[in-house]
Scaffold this motif. Structure first.
Motif, PDB file in Angstrom:
ATOM      1  N   ILE A 196       0.830  -1.201   0.000  1.00 19.86           N
ATOM      2  CA  ILE A 196       0.000   0.000   0.000  1.00 19.86           C
ATOM      3  C   ILE A 196       0.866   1.253   0.000  1.00 19.86           C
ATOM      4  CG2 ILE A 196      -1.661   1.322   1.383  1.00 19.86           C
ATOM      5  CD1 ILE A 196      -2.874  -1.353   2.227  1.00 19.86           C
ATOM      6  N   PHE A 197       1.956   1.215   0.738  1.00 24.93           N
ATOM      7  CA  PHE A 197       2.852   2.360   0.811  1.00 24.93           C
ATOM      8  C   PHE A 197       3.500   2.680  -0.537  1.00 24.93           C
ATOM      9  CE2 PHE A 197       7.039   4.220   1.769  1.00 24.93           C
ATOM     10  CZ  PHE A 197       6.613   5.370   2.410  1.00 24.93           C
ATOM     11  N   MET A 198       3.769   1.667  -1.325  1.00 29.83           N
ATOM     12  CA  MET A 198       4.465   1.867  -2.604  1.00 29.83           C
ATOM     13  C   MET A 198       3.528   2.298  -3.740  1.00 29.83           C
ATOM     14  SD  MET A 198       7.532   1.449  -1.830  1.00 29.83           S
ATOM     15  CE  MET A 198       8.472   1.209  -3.295  1.00 29.83           C
ATOM     16  N   LEU A 199       2.233   2.238  -3.536  1.00 27.36           N
ATOM     17  CA  LEU A 199       1.300   2.634  -4.592  1.00 27.36           C
ATOM     18  C   LEU A 199       1.294   4.148  -4.783  1.00 27.36           C
ATOM     19  CD1 LEU A 199      -1.726   0.311  -3.842  1.00 27.36           C
ATOM     20  CD2 LEU A 199      -0.143   0.154  -5.743  1.00 27.36           C
ATOM     21  N   GLN A 200       0.957   4.538  -5.986  1.00 31.35           N
ATOM     22  CA  GLN A 200       0.883   5.960  -6.302  1.00 31.35           C
ATOM     23  C   GLN A 200      -0.263   6.633  -5.568  1.00 31.35           C
ATOM     24  OE1 GLN A 200       3.002   7.679  -8.284  1.00 31.35           O
ATOM     25  NE2 GLN A 200       4.223   5.817  -8.527  1.00 31.35           N
ATOM     26  N   ALA A 227      -6.029   5.647  -5.164  1.00 28.04           N
ATOM     27  CA  ALA A 227      -6.649   5.592  -3.837  1.00 28.04           C
ATOM     28  C   ALA A 227      -7.639   4.435  -3.731  1.00 28.04           C
ATOM     29  CB  ALA A 227      -7.346   6.910  -3.536  1.00 28.04           C
ATOM     30  N   ARG A 228      -8.352   4.162  -4.814  1.00 26.15           N
ATOM     31  CA  ARG A 228      -9.321   3.056  -4.775  1.00 26.15           C
ATOM     32  C   ARG A 228      -8.624   1.713  -4.600  1.00 26.15           C
ATOM     33  NH1 ARG A 228     -14.703   4.106  -7.987  1.00 26.15           N
ATOM     34  NH2 ARG A 228     -14.777   6.361  -7.777  1.00 26.15           N
ATOM     35  N   LEU A 229      -7.500   1.530  -5.272  1.00 26.23           N
ATOM     36  CA  LEU A 229      -6.756   0.288  -5.135  1.00 26.23           C
ATOM     37  C   LEU A 229      -6.197   0.145  -3.721  1.00 26.23           C
ATOM     38  CD1 LEU A 229      -5.557  -2.272  -6.334  1.00 26.23           C
ATOM     39  CD2 LEU A 229      -3.621  -0.895  -7.145  1.00 26.23           C
ATOM     40  N   ARG A 230      -5.673   1.225  -3.172  1.00 22.31           N
ATOM     41  CA  ARG A 230      -5.165   1.202  -1.796  1.00 22.31           C
ATOM     42  C   ARG A 230      -6.281   0.844  -0.818  1.00 22.31           C
ATOM     43  NH1 ARG A 230      -2.849   6.369  -2.651  1.00 22.31           N
ATOM     44  NH2 ARG A 230      -4.335   7.122  -1.115  1.00 22.31           N
ATOM     45  N   THR A 231      -7.443   1.452  -1.010  1.00 25.39           N
ATOM     46  CA  THR A 231      -8.578   1.175  -0.131  1.00 25.39           C
ATOM     47  C   THR A 231      -9.030  -0.273  -0.272  1.00 25.39           C
ATOM     48  OG1 THR A 231      -9.265   3.468  -0.314  1.00 25.39           O
ATOM     49  CG2 THR A 231     -10.909   1.896   0.465  1.00 25.39           C
ATOM     50  N   ALA A 232      -9.086  -0.770  -1.494  1.00 21.04           N
ATOM     51  CA  ALA A 232      -9.504  -2.151  -1.727  1.00 21.04           C
ATOM     52  C   ALA A 232      -8.524  -3.140  -1.091  1.00 21.04           C
ATOM     53  CB  ALA A 232      -9.635  -2.415  -3.221  1.00 21.04           C
TER      54      ALA A 232
END
Length: 87
Positions: free
Chosen positions: A19-23, A27-32
């Motif tokens: 999650i930390f490495m995501l752009q 935000a939706r991918l991080r939340t999912a």
């Protein structure tokens, strides 16, 4: 050795770097991913609670250095704290 206490830890520790490495824009991918890990952890804690209520004992032992072990043990009191932190 039971892997269930380790799996409960890995659900949080394993997804956090991903999650930390995501752009910032994803935000939706991080939340999912965060919700999926939380639901997985909740399921594992429910399974652990059920097994401990039926009398099972869980212990995971990791040797850090010779003579020094990290022991994760699940009994009724520790399951109470794990359940509170998982919710």
């Amino acid at each position: 050795m039971s892997a269930l206490p380790l799996l409960i830890l890995v659900t949080s520790l394993g997804i956090a770097p991903v999650i930390f490495m995501l752009q910032e824009e994803s935000a939706r991918l991080r939340t999912a991913l965060n919700l999926a890990a939380a639901l997985l952890k909740l399921g594992l804690v429910a399974w652990l609670s059920w097994q401990v209520a039926n009398g099972a004992l869980f212990e995971a032992r990791l040797q850090l250095v010779p003579g020094l072990d990290l022991v994760l043990q699940a009994d009724a009191l520790s399951v109470l704290f794990v359940a509170l932190s998982a919710v």
